[in-house]
Every structure is written in C-alpha cells, then in structure tokens.
Design a protein around this motif. Sequence first.
Motif, mmCIF file in Angstrom:
data_model
loop_
_atom_site.group_PDB
_atom_site.id
_atom_site.type_symbol
_atom_site.label_atom_id
_atom_site.label_comp_id
_atom_site.label_asym_id
_atom_site.label_seq_id
_atom_site.Cartn_x
_atom_site.Cartn_y
_atom_site.Cartn_z
ATOM 1 N N PRO A 115 1.490 -0.349 -4.833
ATOM 2 C CA PRO A 115 1.706 0.920 -4.119
ATOM 3 C C PRO A 115 1.714 2.142 -5.028
ATOM 4 O O PRO A 115 1.713 3.275 -4.538
ATOM 5 N N GLU A 116 1.719 1.933 -6.357
ATOM 6 C CA GLU A 116 1.733 3.072 -7.286
ATOM 7 C C GLU A 116 0.332 3.534 -7.660
ATOM 8 O O GLU A 116 0.187 4.508 -8.396
ATOM 9 N N VAL A 117 -0.691 2.849 -7.149
ATOM 10 C CA VAL A 117 -2.057 3.067 -7.639
ATOM 11 C C VAL A 117 -2.907 3.762 -6.574
ATOM 12 O O VAL A 117 -2.780 3.499 -5.379
ATOM 13 N N ARG A 118 -3.761 4.665 -7.024
ATOM 14 C CA ARG A 118 -4.711 5.363 -6.150
ATOM 15 C C ARG A 118 -6.096 4.745 -6.289
ATOM 16 O O ARG A 118 -6.479 4.294 -7.359
ATOM 17 N N PHE A 119 -6.844 4.778 -5.203
ATOM 18 C CA PHE A 119 -8.197 4.225 -5.163
ATOM 19 C C PHE A 119 -9.154 5.238 -4.541
ATOM 20 O O PHE A 119 -8.745 6.062 -3.720
ATOM 21 N N SER A 120 -10.409 5.159 -4.929
ATOM 22 C CA SER A 120 -11.459 5.968 -4.312
ATOM 23 C C SER A 120 -12.564 5.055 -3.816
ATOM 24 O O SER A 120 -12.823 3.996 -4.393
#
Length: 217
Positions: A115-120
Amino acid sequence: MTRALPPSDLAPLTRPMSRRAFAGGAMVALTLGLTACGTVNRPLGHHLDPDGGFGDATRNNIAFHTGELQYGEILGERFANEVPTTINFAFNSATLDENARAILRQQARFIRHFPEVRFSVYGHTDLVGSQAYNQRLGLRRARAAVNYLVSQGIDRSRLEALVSLGETQPIVATQERELRNRRTVTEVTGFVQSHPMVLDGEYARIIYRAYTGAGED
C-alpha cells in the motif's frame, strides 16, 4: 641599440596588480577556458540533467540517498519478475478480454500487498492509424486497465494512466497490425509519501515484504 625605458614607463609593469584587476583577469581566463571546452553558460552538473528539468538532478540525488530511488528500482524488478506486467488488446479496441482481466487481477493482488507504493499504467498502440488517434486510443487502454485495478480494490490515488504511442515504443517495428504493440504496461513509479513507513524511510521492509500469489484465479 636597445633604449632603456624611463621610470614613468616602468611603473605600470612593476606596480602590484590590484585585487579587482586580478579577479577580472582570472574571470576572463576562466571564461576563455570554458569557451574552449564548449561548456560556457552551463551549470555544474549539467551533464546529469541534459533535458534541462530544473531540480531533477537534486531530486534524484536525494531519492537515491534516502533509498527511494534504489528501492523503487528493486521493487520494480521484483514486480516484473513475479507478476505479468503487460496486457494486450484487439485491434482498434480498449476492451479488456478475460486474459487481460486475469493478468490485472494478479497485478492487483501484488499492488494491494504494497500500500506504500505507486504504480503507473502506460498505454501503447500499433503503428496503424494517425498519431492523434493512437494517442487517444492508448490513453483509453491505460484508463481501462486502471479502472479495472480500482474495481479490484486498489486506491485510484496510487495509480496513474499514462499514454505512450506504439510509434514511440513498439515491441515489433512494423507498419502492419501487431498484437504485441497493442498493450498496456504497469510499472512501479515511486512511493506514497504520506504513508508512515515511507516517512520513516522503511524502504527495505517495504521492498522485501513477503508476497504470495496464493489463491490466484
């Protein structure tokens, strides 16, 4: 016969150079030297930021030393190794087929675990059609993938739909229809800065947290 210079002519040659004059001469010499090297008017470290993105080099330096850049790359590699990152589309379509949905469900399980990670999500097309149309189609495909990930319980604020035309990053360089070019690719792009573990710099614990694909469809 050599004529001796009078004292009045010798004075400028023997008078100590003023601090201002010395500094001015040094600046001229430095400018000439930089010009000869072809680097005049370029800031120190310009080679690290050739596109001129103001502050990019500094941000990257901070990200590296705090662990964000290093661990982001590690997690990106782990994501690519453990989960299929690419889905494909029918010609001139942004509709997800069952195979694409199955892959996105695998991605969603991985993403929920971090949940701490961003994705594109990057949308691509093949080379058939106009550039403007393909740009819109690529974005539709990226948004379709993001919307499905959101339907699987992923917070939309952690996802970004981006477009990258098939003309710029084709897997197969062909002007014909090509399934492998009609795709979206999901990638790790950073950390959620407001998350407590990120604020504490616990990147290693985030990256190496156990992940299991148990219960996959």
